[in-house]
Structures are given as C-alpha cells and as structure tokens.
Design an enzyme around this catalytic site. Structure first.
Site, mmCIF file in Angstrom:
data_model
loop_
_atom_site.group_PDB
_atom_site.id
_atom_site.type_symbol
_atom_site.label_atom_id
_atom_site.label_comp_id
_atom_site.label_asym_id
_atom_site.label_seq_id
_atom_site.Cartn_x
_atom_site.Cartn_y
_atom_site.Cartn_z
ATOM 1 N N LYS A 1 0.864 -1.185 0.000
ATOM 2 C CA LYS A 1 0.000 0.000 0.000
ATOM 3 C C LYS A 1 0.893 1.224 0.000
ATOM 4 O O LYS A 1 1.447 1.618 1.026
ATOM 5 C CB LYS A 1 -0.914 0.059 1.228
ATOM 6 C CG LYS A 1 -1.945 1.214 1.124
ATOM 7 C CD LYS A 1 -2.448 1.711 2.459
ATOM 8 C CE LYS A 1 -1.589 2.805 3.026
ATOM 9 N NZ LYS A 1 -1.615 4.080 2.247
ATOM 10 N N GLU B 1 9.879 2.162 10.514
ATOM 11 C CA GLU B 1 10.810 3.290 10.391
ATOM 12 C C GLU B 1 9.948 4.542 10.480
ATOM 13 O O GLU B 1 9.142 4.812 9.599
ATOM 14 C CB GLU B 1 11.594 3.204 9.077
ATOM 15 C CG GLU B 1 12.765 4.163 9.014
ATOM 16 C CD GLU B 1 12.392 5.478 8.349
ATOM 17 O OE1 GLU B 1 12.217 6.478 9.099
ATOM 18 O OE2 GLU B 1 12.273 5.517 7.119
ATOM 19 N N GLU C 1 8.698 17.167 14.910
ATOM 20 C CA GLU C 1 9.182 16.966 13.546
ATOM 21 C C GLU C 1 8.404 17.895 12.609
ATOM 22 O O GLU C 1 7.185 17.774 12.472
ATOM 23 C CB GLU C 1 8.994 15.509 13.123
ATOM 24 C CG GLU C 1 9.602 15.202 11.772
ATOM 25 C CD GLU C 1 9.513 13.724 11.416
ATOM 26 O OE1 GLU C 1 10.455 13.216 10.791
ATOM 27 O OE2 GLU C 1 8.500 13.091 11.757
ATOM 28 N N CYS D 1 12.936 12.115 6.996
ATOM 29 C CA CYS D 1 12.813 11.792 8.419
ATOM 30 C C CYS D 1 14.150 11.856 9.147
ATOM 31 O O CYS D 1 14.183 12.013 10.363
ATOM 32 C CB CYS D 1 12.187 10.414 8.594
ATOM 33 S SG CYS D 1 12.927 9.150 7.557
#
Length: 476
Positions: A170, A245, A379, A279
C-alpha cells in the site's frame, strides 16, 4: 493503457471491488493532474489470498531463481526511470533533476545492492550436528510514505523478493503513481502471479486491513510515529512481526574546532534537501554559544541561496511541500517559533513573495532556540532549521539525546577521535561524521520512537527471514 484506477492483484490489473476515485494533486500548482482508486478491505482480502497462494511455490524457490528475477527488475527499472521521475516530480513536487538523480536513483541503488547481497548471502549453516536455516517469513504487508516513495518501495520489495516472501504493497495515496509504474516494472520482469500485489488506499481502511489481517505474517511500515503506533496496535492481535521506520528530529553537533564556513552551509543543505521532507534530516544544529553570531551569518547566507519554485522550473532548488496539510502544519510551527521567542534568521511565515499558488515554504532558519520550544521538539518536515547554542560538548550531547526520537545524528569535528567518541554516545540508529556520502550498504532504522527493525542491504533481507533449527540433521 493507464492503470491508475486499477490495482495489481494476482498478476493482473483489476478494478476495485467498490469504485472510489480521488484526485492526485500537483503541489506545484494545487491542481489535480491524475486520479486513483482507493481500495477497501475486500480488495485487501483478495490481494492477501493471492499472496498466500503464491507463497506455496515462491517461498520455496532457490536463491538463484530469485537473483535472476531481481536482475530483470533492475534492467526494466532503468528503462522506466524517466517515467518514474516524471511521476515523482508531479505527485510530490520534486524538482525534475532531483527526481531523476536522487528520488529514482536511490531506488536503483537499493535494487542493485540487494542483487549484490543475494549473490553472496548464505541461508544455511551447520552448527554441530544441527542445521540452522533462514527461511522467508511468509506474506508481508508493506506500507510506504510519500516523501521518498521509491526509496521505501525498493528497500522493502527488493529484500522481500530476495527472501522469498510474497507481499501486498500500500503506497501513499498522496504520491501513488510511481508505485503503479513500479508494479508495471515487476509485471514486465515476470514476477510470478500473486508474489507482488498493489492496493492503493488510505491508512484507516487499507492500512488497517493489512495490519490486522490474520494471513499476513509481517508488516513493514514507514511513516509517522503516530501512524506506526496504530499499525502496531492493529498487528498485535495476530502476533505478527512489525518493522517500523518512523519520525525523527536529528541533531547536528558542530564542535568548536570545525570550519564553520563549510560545516554550516552543508548543514543547511542537508536540512533543506527534498524540501525538508526527510525523516533523518539534521533539523537541530547545535553550535558553541560564543560562536552563534558567526553561525547565523553563514546560515542566513546559505538559506537565501535556495531558489524556491515549481518542480519543472530549471532553476528550482526547493520545490513545494507535498500537500495543503503539510503546508499548514509547517506554517503553524514557524509561527510557534516566533511566538516562543526564537530569533528569525531567514525566511518566516507565508510563501516566497513571487509565488501565490502552490505549497511553497520560505527556507527558514531560527537561532536562540531552546530545547523546550516546539520547533526543537516536533518533527516539522519542511525546510526549517533550528540553531541551538551550547556551553559545552557534554551539554550538546545531552540536548541532542533529549528527544523521543532516535533515527539519525550528525557530528562535525576536525578531530576524528573526538567525533567518534561523541558518535558512541548519541542514541540514534545512524550517526554521520563530517557529512559522509550516503551508503546503501549500511543499516537504516531508529532507536526509541523512531522505530525498530533495520532496512538496506543484508540488514533489510534479515528482517524478512525466520530462523529455523533442524536438530539431528547430521548423524551424531
């Protein structure tokens, strides 16, 4: 014929069980330029059933057979690279040269690396009179993000194929077109029916159906920490393996002995790359307090050199961020930095003056940032750098580790031994000393809330394998 409105299941392009079409938005213009279908649990069930059937044969193929398959995938991937680059550029706003060289190029690097790994990988070894074997874990569900779409697709699909797993992918519904082309590549390469399946959809529907499915043996997820927690919770009832992750808030410590004229611009460039949508971006720059003014000058100059514009403009260095949601989130965090008392060095709220449409962010640098500020803790996922002054290296290491994340860290020093000692103390899955080149052969993954498991090369392959002991294999 375009396959954008279809899914790839059991070796064929099929229509969704229930029609549900959404637009794919070009972030450079905010206009729809394509459409895809969103799947349902019924589509997932069909794909998982195909993968389960295919595993009965593909799971027992030889490494040599899988190696030949992966070599064909590499060659067709090269042939389709221009198509992949155009798709990535349109769906996520990556400047055209960057889309081809970096976004598509990193996927090729992963595929070539897993071929190299499989050529020399041993799936069995003797231990006394016993045999220890590595076997494919089975059917795996793969959920990939929009920011480095081909990086994450290839570093999951490549090792899964090498291991002998079958799978359902997906991709992100925000940047799905490159995944459709990738499915076409696998189809042309002759991947057996049911080994690779693609179902587009959103997380709450298709993602949840995959994560909770009793016939999926493992989930491999890349995305936000919030979504990763939901995947893990959905997977818990069936006790499947979950590799994640997740998010990051990476520190970049500049030691007093470093050449700031070089280290600061490189740090800005590393933070702003891919429009800050990485990231592992070094978003927190720690600098000696008595040198902060000097650092500010270099950082401002570096930030102002970044040309922001549409993905297809020849001079564009930074494209837009991917969506209205991301744009609004980044704007709110920039506003919070100002409200909480950080010093705005470059950029700031709003679009660049010459751009009134598209999800463009002004390359932004804050100084005098303190650890409790939102821009230091959350973040941001945009081209926003926070400069935090420190009074001692011990102070810098403590602040660098004071985060729920632990994906990456960066150390700059003229004294390699000093840098190595600092690297040993940083709680992160990867530490970069003096801006080294990217390496597809080292493990990638996080500590703490940045995830678990490792990707890339043999480390990614190992994550898709189970270990079996066969006792009495040899006569005593």
């Amino acid at each position: 014929m375009s396959h954008n409105l279809q899914f790839y299941i059991d070796g064929a392009w099929v229509d969704p069980e229930v029609p549900n079409v959404i637009d794919v938005i070009d972030p450079s213009t905010e206009d729809a330029f394509a459409q895809i279908s969103l799947g349902t649990k019924a589509d997932v069930d069909k794909a998982v059933a195909a993968a389960r059937r295919a595993f009965e044969t593909f799971g027992f193929t030889s490494p040599a057979e899988r190696l030949e398959l992966l070599r064909r995938v590499v060659e067709i991937y090269k042939k389709r690279s221009p198509d992949l680059a155009l798709a990535v550029s349109r769906e996520m706003g990556a400047p055209r040269p960057f889309a081809l060289d970096s976004q598509v190029g990193i996927g090729l690097a992963h595929l070539e690396k897993i071929v190299e790994v499989l050529e020399g990988f041993s799936f069995r070894h003797a231990k006394g009179t016993s045999l220890v074997v590595k076997e494919p874990i089975g059917v795996v569900g793969l959920i990939t993000p929009w920011n480095w779409p081909l990086n994450q697709i290839t570093c999951k699909v490549g090792p899964a194929l090498a291991a002998g797993c079958t799978m359902v992918l997906k991709p992100s519904e925000i940047a799905p077109l490159d995944a459709i082309i990738f499915a076409e590549i696998l189809d042309e390469a002759g991947v057996p029916a049911g080994v690779f399946n693609l179902v587009n959809g959103d997380g709450p529907t298709v993602g949840e159906a995959l994560s909770s499915h009793p016939d999926i043996d493992m989930m491999s997820f890349t995305g936000s920490t919030r979504a990763g927690i939901l995947v893990a919770k959905s997977a818990a009832d069936t006790v499947k393996r979950v590799a994640q992750e997740l998010g990051g808030k990476s520190a970049n410590i500049l030691f007093p002995d470093v050449d700031f004229a070089v280290a600061v611009p490189k740090g800005v460039a590393n933070c702003f790359g891919n429009s800050g949508q990485s990231c592992n971006a070094p978003t927190r720059m720690f600098v000696p307090r008595d040198r902060q003014d000097e650092v500010i000058g270099y950082a401002r100059e570096a930030a102002e050199k970044f040309v922001v514009g549409p993905a297809d403009a020849p001079d564009t260095k930074l494209g837009p961020v991917v969506s209205q949601i991301q744009y609004d989130k980044i704007q709110a965090l920039i506003e919070s930095g100002i409200a909480e008392g950080a010093t705005l060095v470059a950029g700031g709220p709003g679009r660049p003056a010459d751009l009134n449409r598209g999800y463009y962010i002004r390359p932004t640098v804050f100084a005098d940032v303190t650890p409790e500020m939102r821009i230091s803790r959350e973040e941001i996922f945009g081209p926003v750098l926070s400069i935090l002054p420190y009074d001692s290296v011990e102070d810098a290491i403590r602040m660098a580790n004071d985060t729920p994340y632990g994906l990456a860290a960066y150390v700059q020093s003229a004294d390699l031994d000093q840098a190595r000692k600092a690297a040993a103390r940083l709680r992160a899955g990867a530490v970069h000393i003096n801006y080294p080149a990217w390496d597809s052969g080292v493990p990638f993954g996080g500590y703490k809330q940045s995830g678990n498991g490792r990707e890339y090369a043999e480390y990614g392959l190992e994550d898709f394998l189970e270990t079996k002991a066969i006792l009495g294999y040899e006569a005593a």
